[in-house]
Design a protein around this motif. Structure first.
Motif, short mmCIF file in Angstrom:
data_model
loop_
_atom_site.label_atom_id
_atom_site.label_comp_id
_atom_site.label_asym_id
_atom_site.label_seq_id
_atom_site.Cartn_x
_atom_site.Cartn_y
_atom_site.Cartn_z
N GLY A 161 0.81 -1.21 0.00
CA GLY A 161 0.00 0.00 0.00
C GLY A 161 0.84 1.26 0.00
N ASP A 162 2.02 1.22 0.62
CA ASP A 162 2.90 2.39 0.65
C ASP A 162 3.37 2.77 -0.75
OD1 ASP A 162 2.64 2.63 3.33
OD2 ASP A 162 4.54 1.67 3.84
N LEU A 163 3.44 1.78 -1.67
CA LEU A 163 3.87 2.09 -3.03
C LEU A 163 2.89 3.00 -3.75
CD1 LEU A 163 5.11 -1.43 -4.19
CD2 LEU A 163 6.52 0.53 -3.59
N PHE A 164 1.62 2.96 -3.36
CA PHE A 164 0.59 3.74 -4.03
C PHE A 164 0.06 4.86 -3.15
CE2 PHE A 164 0.49 -0.67 -5.44
CZ PHE A 164 0.67 -0.52 -6.82
N SER A 165 0.74 5.14 -2.07
CA SER A 165 0.29 6.16 -1.14
C SER A 165 1.08 7.44 -1.33
CB SER A 165 0.43 5.67 0.31
OG SER A 165 0.12 6.71 1.22
N ASP A 166 0.39 8.58 -1.15
CA ASP A 166 1.08 9.87 -1.22
C ASP A 166 1.95 10.11 0.01
OD1 ASP A 166 -0.14 10.44 -3.62
OD2 ASP A 166 -1.85 11.46 -2.69
N ASN A 167 1.64 9.42 1.10
CA ASN A 167 2.41 9.59 2.34
C ASN A 167 2.74 8.21 2.91
OD1 ASN A 167 3.63 10.72 4.58
ND2 ASN A 167 1.72 10.94 5.71
N PRO A 168 3.68 7.49 2.27
CA PRO A 168 3.98 6.13 2.72
C PRO A 168 4.53 6.12 4.12
CG PRO A 168 5.62 6.90 1.15
CD PRO A 168 4.52 7.92 1.17
N ALA A 169 4.01 5.18 4.93
CA ALA A 169 4.49 5.00 6.30
C ALA A 169 4.51 6.33 7.05
CB ALA A 169 5.89 4.39 6.31
N GLY A 170 3.43 7.12 6.90
CA GLY A 170 3.37 8.42 7.53
C GLY A 170 3.48 8.33 9.04
N GLU A 171 4.12 9.33 9.63
CA GLU A 171 4.34 9.34 11.08
C GLU A 171 3.37 10.28 11.79
OE1 GLU A 171 8.39 10.40 11.60
OE2 GLU A 171 9.18 8.51 10.81
N GLN A 172 2.32 10.67 11.10
CA GLN A 172 1.39 11.64 11.70
C GLN A 172 0.75 11.09 12.97
OE1 GLN A 172 -1.68 12.95 9.05
NE2 GLN A 172 -2.51 14.44 10.48
N ALA A 173 0.40 9.80 12.96
CA ALA A 173 -0.28 9.23 14.13
C ALA A 173 0.64 9.21 15.34
CB ALA A 173 -0.76 7.81 13.80
N VAL A 174 1.89 8.79 15.17
CA VAL A 174 2.81 8.73 16.32
C VAL A 174 3.21 10.13 16.76
CG1 VAL A 174 3.70 6.42 15.90
CG2 VAL A 174 4.74 8.34 14.72
N GLN A 175 3.31 11.07 15.84
CA GLN A 175 3.62 12.44 16.22
C GLN A 175 2.50 13.04 17.05
OE1 GLN A 175 4.38 14.34 12.47
NE2 GLN A 175 6.49 13.61 12.35
N LYS A 176 1.27 12.80 16.64
CA LYS A 176 0.12 13.30 17.40
C LYS A 176 0.07 12.67 18.78
CE LYS A 176 -4.88 13.94 17.01
NZ LYS A 176 -6.08 13.71 16.14
N LEU A 177 0.35 11.37 18.86
CA LEU A 177 0.34 10.69 20.15
C LEU A 177 1.48 11.18 21.04
CD1 LEU A 177 -1.24 8.56 21.67
CD2 LEU A 177 0.28 6.82 20.72
N ALA A 178 2.65 11.44 20.46
CA ALA A 178 3.78 11.96 21.23
C ALA A 178 3.44 13.32 21.82
CB ALA A 178 5.02 12.05 20.35
N ALA A 179 2.82 14.21 21.00
CA ALA A 179 2.43 15.53 21.51
C ALA A 179 1.41 15.41 22.62
CB ALA A 179 1.87 16.37 20.36
N GLN A 180 0.49 14.46 22.50
CA GLN A 180 -0.52 14.25 23.54
C GLN A 180 0.13 13.82 24.85
OE1 GLN A 180 -3.73 11.62 22.41
NE2 GLN A 180 -4.13 11.03 24.52
N HIS A 181 1.07 12.89 24.79
CA HIS A 181 1.75 12.44 26.01
C HIS A 181 2.58 13.57 26.63
CE1 HIS A 181 0.38 8.41 25.79
NE2 HIS A 181 1.07 8.07 24.72
N ILE A 182 3.19 14.39 25.80
CA ILE A 182 3.99 15.51 26.32
C ILE A 182 3.08 16.53 27.01
CG2 ILE A 182 5.39 17.49 25.63
CD1 ILE A 182 6.74 15.72 23.58
#
Length: 220
Positions: A161-182
């Motif tokens: 799926g990453d081959l056809f994605s505009d944002n392969p293996a995007g880190e948006q979810a972990v970045q949002k979760l990191a900001a929430q924990h901080i």
């Protein structure tokens, strides 16, 4: 009866077809090796040329700040985010990302809403009392230079799926979760209390330099 002149042209067509198919296979293999590092030592075989074609940054608006930034906390959190698919093994469908998020949270006192009722001065201007709002915390701001993904595990379907994605293996979810924990850590750290103490020290020093001998500051 076909002429002899037509036969060589027709015999070349299957050969060119096989050559084209072979080139397609080679390109696909190179992309797979490049994408998934299937063969050690062959990463970057296609080469990359990075060019910044961004336009100039435009100033959209200017906002006057009426708050005193009194304290800043530096935080770091390790996020371990795993997503599984029902009825499918992790090797087929699923992701797990280990991410180190580093960021800051600021504590400030908003002085924009103060009026004449917030400040009391005695007749001989030797005593002053200020009534301020409690300090509040801003949103966590991740530092991209200190935040990074330690490891990424993806199932076969996710890799495809990453081959056809505009944002392969995007880190948006972990970045949002990191900001929430901080943000949560900042609230429990006493950063707001530290901001009020620093604001009190700043205002006491300022008013005493103006001749006030007694300064009382309260937070409502």
């Amino acid at each position: 009866m076909e002429s002899s002149s037509e036969r060589p042209g027709r015999s070349l067509r299957p050969m060119w077809g096989r050559i084209a198919a072979g080139l397609v296979v080679i390109v696909v293999l190179i992309v797979l090796v490049e994408r998934f590092s299937l063969v050690p030592g062959f990463g970057g075989i296609l080469g990359e040329d990075t060019r910044d074609r961004s336009g100039p940054a435009l100033l959209k608006s200017v906002q006057d700040m009426d708050r005193y930034e009194a304290a800043v906390g530096n935080f770091q959190v390790v996020v371990d985010l795993e997503k599984d698919a029902a009825f499918l093994p992790d090797a087929i469908r699923g992701t797990r990302t280990l991410y180190v998020g580093a960021g800051t949270v600021g504590g400030y006192v908003d002085l924009g809403g103060l009026d004449e009722r917030s400040v009391t001065v005695n007749e001989d201007r030797t005593e002053a009392s200020l009534r301020l709002p409690h300090a509040v915390l801003g949103q966590a701001a991740l530092d991209p230079n200190r935040s990074y993904a330690v490891s990424k595990q993806r199932g076969l379907l996710d890799r495809i799926g990453d081959l056809f994605s505009d944002n392969p293996a995007g880190e948006q979810a972990v970045q949002k979760l990191a900001a929430q924990h901080i943000d949560e850590a900042a609230r429990a750290s006493g950063l707001a209390d530290r901001a009020e103490k620093n604001t009190t020290s700043m205002l006491e020093g300022l008013l005493r330099s103006l001749g006030f001998r007694k300064v009382t500051i309260t937070y409502a």
